[in-house]
Design a protein around this motif. Sequence first.
Motif, short mmCIF file in Angstrom:
data_model
loop_
_atom_site.label_atom_id
_atom_site.label_comp_id
_atom_site.label_asym_id
_atom_site.label_seq_id
_atom_site.Cartn_x
_atom_site.Cartn_y
_atom_site.Cartn_z
N GLY A 214 -15.15 -8.77 -5.53
CA GLY A 214 -14.76 -9.30 -4.23
C GLY A 214 -15.93 -9.51 -3.29
O GLY A 214 -15.82 -9.29 -2.09
N GLY A 215 -17.08 -9.88 -3.83
CA GLY A 215 -18.25 -10.13 -2.99
C GLY A 215 -19.11 -8.92 -2.71
O GLY A 215 -20.16 -9.04 -2.10
N SER A 216 -18.68 -7.74 -3.16
CA SER A 216 -19.45 -6.51 -2.94
C SER A 216 -20.08 -6.04 -4.25
O SER A 216 -19.42 -6.08 -5.30
CB SER A 216 -18.56 -5.39 -2.41
OG SER A 216 -18.02 -5.74 -1.16
N TRP A 217 -21.32 -5.61 -4.20
CA TRP A 217 -22.01 -5.13 -5.40
C TRP A 217 -21.49 -3.76 -5.81
O TRP A 217 -21.23 -2.90 -4.97
CB TRP A 217 -23.51 -5.03 -5.15
CG TRP A 217 -24.20 -6.35 -5.20
CD1 TRP A 217 -24.57 -7.12 -4.14
CD2 TRP A 217 -24.57 -7.07 -6.37
NE1 TRP A 217 -25.14 -8.28 -4.60
CE2 TRP A 217 -25.17 -8.27 -5.97
CE3 TRP A 217 -24.45 -6.81 -7.74
CZ2 TRP A 217 -25.65 -9.22 -6.88
CZ3 TRP A 217 -24.93 -7.75 -8.64
CH2 TRP A 217 -25.52 -8.93 -8.20
N TYR B 218 -30.21 -4.39 -2.69
CA TYR B 218 -29.46 -5.65 -2.68
C TYR B 218 -30.30 -6.76 -3.30
O TYR B 218 -29.82 -7.52 -4.15
CB TYR B 218 -29.05 -6.02 -1.25
CG TYR B 218 -28.29 -7.32 -1.19
CD1 TYR B 218 -26.91 -7.35 -1.33
CD2 TYR B 218 -28.96 -8.53 -1.03
CE1 TYR B 218 -26.20 -8.54 -1.30
CE2 TYR B 218 -28.27 -9.73 -1.00
CZ TYR B 218 -26.89 -9.73 -1.13
OH TYR B 218 -26.21 -10.91 -1.12
N THR C 35 -21.49 2.25 -5.19
CA THR C 35 -21.65 1.15 -4.24
C THR C 35 -23.14 0.85 -4.07
O THR C 35 -24.01 1.59 -4.55
CB THR C 35 -21.07 1.52 -2.86
OG1 THR C 35 -21.84 2.61 -2.34
CG2 THR C 35 -19.60 1.89 -2.95
N LYS D 237 -20.45 -7.88 -9.17
CA LYS D 237 -19.77 -8.06 -7.89
C LYS D 237 -18.26 -7.95 -8.06
O LYS D 237 -17.70 -8.45 -9.03
CB LYS D 237 -20.11 -9.42 -7.29
CG LYS D 237 -21.45 -9.44 -6.59
CD LYS D 237 -21.58 -10.71 -5.78
CE LYS D 237 -22.72 -10.55 -4.80
NZ LYS D 237 -22.81 -11.71 -3.91
N ALA E 218 -29.40 -8.84 -6.64
CA ALA E 218 -29.22 -10.29 -6.54
C ALA E 218 -30.17 -11.04 -7.47
O ALA E 218 -29.82 -12.09 -8.02
CB ALA E 218 -29.42 -10.75 -5.10
#
Length: 60
Positions: free
Chosen positions: A37-40, A23, A7, A35, A27
């Motif tokens: 579901g929107g999580s790295w 983050y 994570t 990603k 990005a």
Amino acid sequence: MPEEIMTLKEVAEYLKLAEKTAYRLAAEGKIPGFKVGGSWRFKKEAIASWIDRQTGSRWA
């Protein structure tokens, strides 16, 4: 042996960075991640290879 997926929090700890910095690097495409579901998420081996390229040596 399955690849270990980390994570954002885990990769920040692994690289000894603040989560916000990890983050931003993800990005900006400066560290390898993807990603879900929107999580790295990050493949531990991809991060280790990235470290190798940055340092020119193997850490493990």
